[in-house]
Scaffold this active site. Structure first.
Site, PDB file in Angstrom:
ATOM      1  N   HIS A 462       0.845  -1.209   0.000  1.00 40.13           N
ATOM      2  CA  HIS A 462       0.000   0.000   0.000  1.00 40.13           C
ATOM      3  C   HIS A 462       0.876   1.253   0.000  1.00 40.13           C
ATOM      4  O   HIS A 462       0.726   2.138  -0.843  1.00 40.13           O
ATOM      5  CB  HIS A 462      -0.921  -0.031   1.225  1.00 40.13           C
ATOM      6  N   GLU A 463       1.807   1.306   0.921  1.00 38.89           N
ATOM      7  CA  GLU A 463       2.653   2.503   1.032  1.00 38.89           C
ATOM      8  C   GLU A 463       3.589   2.624  -0.175  1.00 38.89           C
ATOM      9  O   GLU A 463       3.917   3.730  -0.598  1.00 38.89           O
ATOM     10  CB  GLU A 463       3.455   2.490   2.345  1.00 38.89           C
ATOM     11  N   HIS A 466       1.728   4.435  -2.873  1.00 33.98           N
ATOM     12  CA  HIS A 466       1.826   5.899  -2.704  1.00 33.98           C
ATOM     13  C   HIS A 466       3.196   6.402  -3.154  1.00 33.98           C
ATOM     14  O   HIS A 466       3.317   7.453  -3.773  1.00 33.98           O
ATOM     15  CB  HIS A 466       1.647   6.279  -1.231  1.00 33.98           C
ATOM     16  N   HIS A 469       3.440   6.726  -6.819  1.00 31.84           N
ATOM     17  CA  HIS A 469       2.666   7.897  -7.258  1.00 31.84           C
ATOM     18  C   HIS A 469       3.508   9.167  -7.098  1.00 31.84           C
ATOM     19  O   HIS A 469       3.536  10.037  -7.956  1.00 31.84           O
ATOM     20  CB  HIS A 469       1.394   7.978  -6.400  1.00 31.84           C
TER      21      HIS A 469
HETATM   22 ZN   LIG Z   1      -2.933   5.211   1.932  1.00 31.42          ZN
END
Ligand SMILES: [Zn+2]
Length: 673
Positions: A462-463, A466, A469
């Site tokens: 998940h991290e 990010h 991104h």
């Molecule tokens: Zn998040």
């Protein structure tokens, strides 16, 4: 002053050279420089164009961000009293500066003139101006003087009210204890929970166990305690925190604060010309209208509810009796064990950190052609932390990230990605993006690497989503690059999307191998792990939807002439959506920090919204293969690279060829569409 390391922006932050006493002088210096620069820019008519004024402001914001980032980062990962004090001392300076800039009428008018007069601006530059003008308006800049003043007062009052709301919750929890002194009362509880409670008892001069009402203890009791009266006692304490119910001090009752918070938000929204606070919240989001959000949530609730009812009936069948709210976690755990027989302890040896990281980087290479290499000569803040440099397919340096995976004292709990340097490329000197990726996994010991639960692995993915991104942006202006300018309800798309690779049968072998023997994860364990992903997804979904609907309707329908709407609306939403029966004393809203203490007001729906986007985006890969090059490239080009330069819906449609559809999420959650 000139040797203040915080002001040296020639390279990466010199973490070990930063001293708490240097924080405030550095921040004061930058704010003073920035204020002077804004005045100079506005005084010079020659500079009233995009290149000088708008980019000038970008430059000022970028510098402030770079100076502040290592301070807030160190405060989160290597906290100490002097640093915390310096950090807290700067927060009012920063918020004062931000609101001063946001309400600067002259600046606003100059931006407006550039937007209307300059015909040479490209689409990205127009968008930058549109965002800036929107944010000026939402800061109240266009109001007459008394309106601006009133708006500022409301914002100040709101931040105080929200802080008091949070404080009451903390105080109510801190004041609560439960004492137990015989084994039968604590039967089923894990050893770690009991050890913590025994220590608390000793410190208080008591025998047995003294339990606190912190989240890990609460979850542990609800999941494992065999005694239903113990579970009910904890449940009642938890769901009445900050309210007039339960055995809490009435001083901690949040009821009046909540009414006042809603009043202030409503008044602020009306001042800005909206008819309610939900409309104001949507002004910065991807969702188009309050009706769109409400029908999105209601539609999902309707489609998830039958499944949730079936899952609840299954639990009652297992228990052989009707279940109360405090029984659900306990019997869910029993059912999970019976169905999957898959403990964290059995899985962990297959997910040692070095293997997981190598596989993660391999996945990034297969999808986006990245190569990621450690740079051990780069200074960090702790021996656990390491810097990696990231190169694109053609070998160009894209940026880098710091990674700090292990729990230790002085480090904030949880996992997150934060910006160290935001990409900026409008000056000859280009800033490449740099991220911090922080987790709180169990540290390695002398002869065993850190072993992750599969949930930990998902968190890391998940991290990392990010982080990608942030790093793969191609935007030149900091206020629109990476995650900046991306609406809140779309910003979790890249992170939730990337979680999928932690569950794929073709990706798990890349990230797992027994830490002793190197053996792959046995096939039957892999199957059971994958099946466990959708366990009770119906019950979990209706719970999230209940919270989201309550939050959104509360802010969309609020009427200051009719106090007392919180409790009635909550009951109404529950009667429509909830599956688990709730006792009358339940005051969930009084502890709903996301919306009363923080920034999720009329925005809690964002979790589900982004889940739908992420699942639907991932379904494009399900059609062609998880490592399909052209599809990954399209995701990179349409979503990851564009930051806030594109309308989030347009960008999604460009990638997917159509508007988002909830069917993929329902299917991936095992809920028939
Ligand atoms: Zn998040």
């Amino acid at each position: 002053m000139d040797d203040n390391p915080l002001l040296d922006l020639t390279g990466l932050p010199r973490f070990s050279a930063i001293k708490p006493e240097q924080v405030r002088p550095a921040v004061e210096r930058v704010l003073e420089d920035n204020r002077r620069a804004v005045t100079n820019l506005l005084e010079d008519p020659e500079q009233a164009d995009f290149k000088h004024l708008v980019l000038g402001l970008e430059r000022l914001g970028h510098r402030l961000g770079r100076v502040w980032s290592p301070v807030s980062h160190l405060n989160a990962v290597a906290s100490a009293p002097a640093l915390r004090e310096a950090y807290n001392g700067c927060l009012p300076l920063l918020s004062e500066y931000a609101s001063e800039l946001g309400q600067n009428r002259q600046l606003f008018e100059a931006f407006e003139r550039i937007a209307s007069d300059d015909a040479t601006l490209d689409a990205t530059q127009r968008r930058l101006l549109d965002h800036a003008l929107r944010d000026f308006r939402l800061a109240g800049v266009a109001l007459p003087a008394d309106g601006r003043k009133r708006f500022r007062e409301l914002m100040t009052e709101l931040s105080q009210l929200q802080a008091s709301f949070e404080q009451n919750l903390l105080d109510a929890s801190d004041a609560w204890r439960h004492h137990a002194d015989n084994d039968a009362q604590v039967s089923g509880l894990p050893a770690s929970t009991l050890r913590a409670a025994a220590r608390t008892a000793r410190e208080a001069g008591k025998t047995g166990w003294l339990f606190k009402l912190d989240p890990p203890t609460y979850v542990s009791v609800m999941t494992h305690a065999d005694d239903p009266t113990l579970r009910e006692r904890f449940y009642r304490a938890w769901v009445t925190r900050g309210s007039d119910q339960g055995d809490h001090d009435v001083r901690f009752d949040n009821s009046r604060l909540m009414e006042r918070i809603l009043d202030c938000r409503h008044e602020a929204a009306m001042l800005l010309g909206f008819s309610n606070y939900a409309e104001l919240s949507l002004a910065r989001k991807m969702a188009g209208s309050t009706d769109e959000v409400l029908s999105f949530l209601q539609d999902l609730a309707q489609r998830c509810r039958p499944q949730a009812l079936r899952e609840f009936a299954e639990l009652e069948a297992l228990a052989g009796r009707p279940l109360a709210a405090w029984d659900v976690g306990y019997y869910s755990e029993k059912l999970r064990q019976a169905r999957f027989d898959l403990s964290d302890e059995a899985l962990k040896p297959y997910f040692p950190v070095p293997r997981v990281l190598a596989g993660l980087f391999d996945i990034a290479a297969r999808l986006y052609g990245l190569s990621i290499s450690p740079r051990d000569e780069v200074e960090t803040w702790h021996t656990d932390a390491r810097y990696y440099e990231v190169f694109g397919r053609d070998g160009t340096a894209l940026g880098g990230f710091f990674i700090d995976l292990y729990a230790r004292s002085g480090k904030r709990s949880g996992a997150w990605m934060d910006e160290c340097v935001v990409r900026a490329a409008f000056d000859p000197q280009i800033s490449h993006p740099v991220a911090y990726l922080v987790c709180n996994f169990p540290p390695p010991d002398e002869d065993t690497p850190s072993l992750l639960s599969h949930q930990d692995v998902v968190t890391l993915f998940h991290e990392f989503g990010h982080t990608l991104h942030h790093l793969l942006t191609r935007v030149d202006y900091p206020s629109l690059s990476g995650i900046n300018g991306v609406p809140w309800d779309a910003v979790e798309l890249p992170s939730q999307f990337f979680e999928n690779w932690a569950w794929l049968p073709e990706a798990i072998p890349l990230i797992s191998a027994h830490h002793d023997t190197g053996e792959p994860l046995p096939a039957d364990m892999l199957t059971r792990l994958r099946e466990s992903r959708v366990f009770q997804s119906g019950l979990q979904s209706v719970r999230q939807l209940e919270f989201a609907l309550f939050d959104f309707r509360l802010h969309a329908q609020y009427d200051p002439a009719h106090p007392g709407q919180v409790d009635t609306l909550l009951s109404q939403v529950r009667s429509e959506v909830a599956v688990v029966p709730v006792p009358d004393y339940n005051r969930f809203a009084h502890g709903f920090s996301h919306i009363f203490g923080g920034g999720y007001a009329a925005g809690y729906y964002s979790y589900k919204w982004a889940e739908v986007l992420a699942a639907d985006a991932f379904s494009a890969f399900e059609e062609v293969g998880a490592f399909h090059g052209a599809t990954a490239q399209r995701f990179l080009d349409s979503i990851l690279a564009v930051g806030g330069t594109r309308d989030a819906m347009e960008a999604f449609i460009e990638f997917r060829g159509r508007r988002p559809d909830a069917a993929a999420l329902l299917r991936q959650s095992g809920i028939a569409a």
